[in-house]
Design a protein around this motif. Structure first.
Motif, mmCIF file in Angstrom:
data_model
loop_
_atom_site.group_PDB
_atom_site.id
_atom_site.type_symbol
_atom_site.label_atom_id
_atom_site.label_comp_id
_atom_site.label_asym_id
_atom_site.label_seq_id
_atom_site.Cartn_x
_atom_site.Cartn_y
_atom_site.Cartn_z
ATOM 1 N N LEU A 266 9.667 14.051 -19.500
ATOM 2 C CA LEU A 266 10.927 14.672 -19.348
ATOM 3 C C LEU A 266 11.188 16.188 -18.906
ATOM 4 O O LEU A 266 11.905 16.473 -18.115
ATOM 5 C CB LEU A 266 11.477 14.423 -20.733
ATOM 6 N N HIS A 267 10.209 16.912 -19.493
ATOM 7 C CA HIS A 267 10.118 18.318 -18.916
ATOM 8 C C HIS A 267 9.955 18.359 -17.575
ATOM 9 O O HIS A 267 10.667 19.138 -16.918
ATOM 10 C CB HIS A 267 9.160 19.041 -19.845
ATOM 11 N N GLY A 268 9.106 17.460 -16.986
ATOM 12 C CA GLY A 268 8.936 17.541 -15.650
ATOM 13 C C GLY A 268 9.991 17.114 -14.845
ATOM 14 O O GLY A 268 10.215 17.774 -13.605
ATOM 15 N N LEU A 269 10.552 16.236 -15.275
ATOM 16 C CA LEU A 269 11.864 15.512 -14.485
ATOM 17 C C LEU A 269 13.165 16.763 -14.649
ATOM 18 O O LEU A 269 13.611 16.826 -13.549
ATOM 19 C CB LEU A 269 12.468 14.279 -15.138
ATOM 20 N N LEU A 270 13.097 17.343 -15.655
ATOM 21 C CA LEU A 270 14.353 18.413 -15.800
ATOM 22 C C LEU A 270 13.710 19.653 -14.851
ATOM 23 O O LEU A 270 14.895 20.142 -14.182
ATOM 24 C CB LEU A 270 14.288 18.797 -17.219
ATOM 25 N N LYS A 271 12.645 19.816 -14.567
ATOM 26 C CA LYS A 271 12.249 20.818 -13.564
ATOM 27 C C LYS A 271 12.649 20.410 -12.176
ATOM 28 O O LYS A 271 12.908 20.946 -11.240
ATOM 29 C CB LYS A 271 10.805 21.273 -13.785
ATOM 30 N N VAL A 272 12.384 19.208 -11.892
ATOM 31 C CA VAL A 272 12.796 18.571 -10.656
ATOM 32 C C VAL A 272 14.073 18.687 -10.198
ATOM 33 O O VAL A 272 14.440 19.083 -9.140
ATOM 34 C CB VAL A 272 12.381 17.198 -10.302
ATOM 35 N N THR A 273 14.976 18.295 -11.090
ATOM 36 C CA THR A 273 16.719 18.323 -10.861
ATOM 37 C C THR A 273 16.774 19.689 -10.779
ATOM 38 O O THR A 273 18.037 19.827 -10.035
ATOM 39 C CB THR A 273 17.460 17.787 -12.180
ATOM 40 N N SER A 274 16.236 20.899 -10.988
ATOM 41 C CA SER A 274 16.732 22.342 -10.936
ATOM 42 C C SER A 274 15.820 22.944 -9.805
ATOM 43 O O SER A 274 15.859 24.098 -9.609
ATOM 44 C CB SER A 274 16.408 23.368 -12.123
ATOM 45 N N SER A 275 14.992 22.031 -9.130
ATOM 46 C CA SER A 275 14.167 22.521 -8.063
ATOM 47 C C SER A 275 15.001 22.655 -6.513
ATOM 48 O O SER A 275 14.337 22.409 -5.650
ATOM 49 C CB SER A 275 12.983 21.979 -8.132
ATOM 50 N N ILE B 257 0.957 -1.139 0.012
ATOM 51 C CA ILE B 257 -0.069 -0.151 0.047
ATOM 52 C C ILE B 257 0.913 1.184 0.125
ATOM 53 O O ILE B 257 1.983 1.163 0.606
ATOM 54 C CB ILE B 257 -1.102 0.038 1.403
ATOM 55 N N VAL B 258 0.242 2.312 -0.486
ATOM 56 C CA VAL B 258 1.199 3.533 -0.715
ATOM 57 C C VAL B 258 1.172 4.595 0.384
ATOM 58 O O VAL B 258 0.148 4.514 1.170
ATOM 59 C CB VAL B 258 0.798 4.328 -2.002
ATOM 60 N N SER B 259 2.240 5.068 1.005
ATOM 61 C CA SER B 259 2.446 5.933 1.860
ATOM 62 C C SER B 259 2.524 7.381 1.408
ATOM 63 O O SER B 259 1.590 8.182 1.906
ATOM 64 C CB SER B 259 3.591 5.613 2.780
ATOM 65 N N ASP B 260 3.069 7.675 0.384
ATOM 66 C CA ASP B 260 3.134 8.897 -0.053
ATOM 67 C C ASP B 260 3.170 8.816 -1.728
ATOM 68 O O ASP B 260 4.248 7.836 -2.313
ATOM 69 C CB ASP B 260 4.437 9.646 0.237
ATOM 70 N N PHE B 261 2.384 9.596 -2.251
ATOM 71 C CA PHE B 261 2.766 9.887 -3.756
ATOM 72 C C PHE B 261 3.321 11.138 -3.995
ATOM 73 O O PHE B 261 3.046 12.063 -3.372
ATOM 74 C CB PHE B 261 1.293 9.821 -4.347
ATOM 75 N N LYS B 262 4.418 11.249 -4.965
ATOM 76 C CA LYS B 262 5.018 12.469 -5.580
ATOM 77 C C LYS B 262 4.427 12.521 -7.112
ATOM 78 O O LYS B 262 4.243 11.726 -7.699
ATOM 79 C CB LYS B 262 6.414 12.197 -5.456
ATOM 80 N N TYR B 263 4.366 13.907 -7.306
ATOM 81 C CA TYR B 263 4.227 14.266 -8.730
ATOM 82 C C TYR B 263 4.798 15.506 -9.232
ATOM 83 O O TYR B 263 5.358 16.228 -8.479
ATOM 84 C CB TYR B 263 2.614 14.611 -9.036
ATOM 85 N N TYR B 264 4.999 15.624 -10.663
ATOM 86 C CA TYR B 264 5.769 16.677 -11.157
ATOM 87 C C TYR B 264 4.856 17.823 -10.967
ATOM 88 O O TYR B 264 3.605 17.893 -11.266
ATOM 89 C CB TYR B 264 6.102 16.378 -12.668
ATOM 90 N N GLU B 265 5.467 19.075 -10.818
ATOM 91 C CA GLU B 265 4.645 20.429 -10.356
ATOM 92 C C GLU B 265 3.984 20.801 -11.744
ATOM 93 O O GLU B 265 4.640 20.527 -12.870
ATOM 94 C CB GLU B 265 5.748 21.505 -10.107
ATOM 95 N N GLY B 266 2.852 21.042 -11.630
ATOM 96 C CA GLY B 266 1.920 21.465 -12.905
ATOM 97 C C GLY B 266 1.496 20.119 -13.600
ATOM 98 O O GLY B 266 1.050 20.539 -14.737
ATOM 99 N N GLN B 267 1.946 19.119 -13.074
ATOM 100 C CA GLN B 267 1.240 17.854 -13.923
ATOM 101 C C GLN B 267 0.530 16.948 -13.119
ATOM 102 O O GLN B 267 0.307 15.431 -13.308
ATOM 103 C CB GLN B 267 2.748 17.137 -14.447
ATOM 104 N N ARG B 268 0.020 17.158 -11.957
ATOM 105 C CA ARG B 268 -0.585 16.264 -10.974
ATOM 106 C C ARG B 268 -1.869 15.621 -11.872
ATOM 107 O O ARG B 268 -2.289 14.478 -11.471
ATOM 108 C CB ARG B 268 -1.082 17.200 -9.915
ATOM 109 N N GLU B 269 -2.472 16.582 -12.716
ATOM 110 C CA GLU B 269 -3.667 15.802 -13.496
ATOM 111 C C GLU B 269 -3.208 14.473 -14.285
ATOM 112 O O GLU B 269 -4.038 13.872 -14.849
ATOM 113 C CB GLU B 269 -4.463 16.870 -14.352
ATOM 114 N N ARG B 270 -2.002 14.297 -14.717
ATOM 115 C CA ARG B 270 -1.446 13.258 -15.314
ATOM 116 C C ARG B 270 -1.195 12.211 -14.381
ATOM 117 O O ARG B 270 -0.781 10.837 -14.854
ATOM 118 C CB ARG B 270 -0.286 13.627 -16.094
ATOM 119 N N GLY B 271 -1.211 12.343 -12.912
ATOM 120 C CA GLY B 271 -1.112 11.038 -12.065
ATOM 121 C C GLY B 271 0.378 11.460 -11.750
ATOM 122 O O GLY B 271 1.268 12.255 -11.847
#
Length: 377
Positions: free
Chosen positions: A368-377, A205-219
C-alpha cells in the motif's frame, strides 16, 4: 551493479532481470494461445452501449434484446460480446487457441471439459477461472467474420521525404474505425499467483515488469504480457496485470489506423458529449499512441495505434512503476485515468484498500505504501 543480462534497453526498458528474479515465462506451459479473441461485458442498456460503440468505431455484428456483438474491420472473431444485465461489469476474456487439440490438452490438464459455443459464435471452448475469480475462455474453430473495408490512412510527408504533393490533408471528423481488439488490463490482489497461472496455462510471456520503487527485492507489481508465437512478432502486451487492493477491470484497448484517425475520431466523440479520460499521448511500455475514453457506464476504453511488436527472443525488461513513466509525451495522466477523481470509483477503491489489508492476499501494508508513492510520482 545492475545486471543488463537479457535486457532490451534501447527498446523499452533500461534494466534487465537480476539474479533469481521472475523469468517471465513458464518452462513447459500447457498450451500457447495465439491471441485474444473477444472480451465479455454485462451492460444494463444495450441501446446506449451500441450508440457509444458506433461513435467509438465498432461495427455491430448482431443485436438481440439480450446480447450485442461488436467487431472491428479485421477478419476473425467479434471484439466484444455484451450481455444485458442489471449493472455494468466486466465478465472475462476469450483467448484463441491454435486448434481444438489444444482445447483437449487444456481440459485434461485442468479437469474441465471442452464445450460447444453458441451457434452464432461457432466452435468450442474450455471455460476456466483465474486465481482472481475472473472467467477465462479458450476457444477454437469459431466462425470467422469477413474483413470489412478499412478506414483510409493518411499519406504523410516526413521532412524532405515528400510522399504527398499537389494534394491537401483533410482527415474527416468521423469515428476512428476500430480494426481489432488489442489488449485488456486487469488489477488483482493475487498478482504473482495470477501471473503464473496465465504463463503456465496459456503460454503467455512477459515483455515488461514494473516494481514499486524501493521494493524490487519483493518482486514485480505489474507485468505487460504477450503471446508466444515463436519468431512471429506479436503485440507488446495482450494482457497487462497489476497488483492492487481489488480484483477489477482497468481498461481495454482497440487498434485504429493512425494518429489522424484517432484525433479526428476523438473530436467526433467529444462533439457527442462523451468524456475523454486521458490523451492523446505515446506510452513507454508498448510505445502505443493512445487516447482513453469513458463509455456511458464509466468503463475505460482506449484507441491505440503504432504499438510495439516483439517475437519470443526478447527477455523481460524491468523498471520502477511511476505515473510519470506512463507516457513519452502527452498531457499529464489525469486523476480520472488514475482512478483518483472523487466519486464512487475512488470510494470503492478506498473501501477495497481497507478490506484487502485484512485479507490473506499479496496487497499488504508495505505494498500500500508503494502504491501511494506511485500515485504521487
Amino acid at each position: 551493479m545492475t545486471s543488463h543480462r537479457g535486457t532490451h534497453s534501447d527498446l523499452h526498458s533500461e534494466q534487465g532481470a537480476l539474479r533469481a528474479e521472475h523469468p517471465g515465462r513458464a518452462k513447459n506451459p500447457v498450451i500457447k494461445v495465439l491471441d485474444l479473441a473477444w472480451l465479455q461485458f454485462v451492460k444494463p442498456d444495450l441501446v446506449a452501449s451500441e450508440r457509444f460503440a458506433h461513435a467509438f468505431g465498432f461495427t455491430t455484428v448482431s443485436r438481440t434484446a439480450d446480447e450485442l456483438l461488436l467487431r472491428g474491420t479485421d477478419s476473425g472473431d467479434p471484439c466484444v460480446v455484451v450481455r444485458r444485465g442489471p449493472c455494468s461489469r466486466y465478465l472475462g476474456a476469450a483467448f484463441r487457441a491454435a486448434d481444438s487439440t489444444d482445447l483437449v490438452r487444456l481440459a485434461d490438464a485442468t479437469g474441465t471439459r471442452v464445450e460447444k459455443l453458441p451457434e452464432h459464435l461457432g466452435g468450442f471452448t474450455v471455460d476456466l477461472t483465474d486465481p482472481s475469480g475472473v472467467m477465462v475462455r479458450v476457444v477454437a474453430d469459431t466462425h470467422e467474420l469477413a474483413t470489412l473495408p478499412p478506414q483510409s490512412t493518411q499519406v504523410l510527408n516526413f521532412g524532405h521525404d515528400v510522399r504527398r504533393a499537389n494534394a491537401m490533408q483533410r482527415p474527416p471528423r468521423v469515428p476512428a474505425r476500430v480494426q481489432r481488439l488489442g489488449h485488456v488490463v486487469l488489477q488483482t490482489t493475487r498478482y504473482v499467483e495470477s501471473l503464473n497461472w496465465y504463463l503456465e496455462h496459456l503460454g503467455l510471456i512477459v515483455s515488461d515488469f514494473k516494481y514499486y520503487e524501493g521494493q524490487r527485492e519483493r518482486g514485480p507489481t505489474m507485468s505487460f504480457i504477450r503471446c508466444d508465437r515463436g519468431m512471429t512478432p506479436t503485440d507488446h502486451h495482450t494482457l497487462a496485470m497489476m497488483l492492487g487492493p481489488s480484483n477489477r477491470y482497468v481498461h481495454s484497448a482497440y487498434q485504429v489506423g493512425d494518429l489522424d484517425a484517432m484525433a479526428a475520431g476523438g473530436e467526433y466523440l467529444r462533439d457527442l458529449g462523451f468524456h475523454r479520460s486521458w490523451g492523446i499521448g505515446r506510452h513507454i511500455e508498448g510505445s502505443q499512441i493512445f487516447d482513453y475514453w469513458r463509455d456511458p457506464d464509466g468503463l475505460l476504453v482506449e484507441h491505440f495505434a503504432d504499438g510495439d511488436l516483439f517475437d519470443s527472443s526478447l527477455e523481460p525488461g524491468w523498471s520502477p512503476m511511476t505515473v510519470s513513466g506512463l507516457a513519452q509525451w502527452g498531457p499529464p495522466a489525469t486523476k480520472d485515468f488514475l482512478g483518483l477523481t472523487p466519486g464512487r470509483e475512488a470510494l470503492r477503491e478506498l473501501v477495497s484498500m481497507a478490506r484487502s489489508l485484512r485479507e490473506d492476499n499479496e496487497f499488504d501494508l508495505t505494498r500500500l505504501h508503494g502504491l501511494l508513492k506511485v500515485t504521487s510520482s
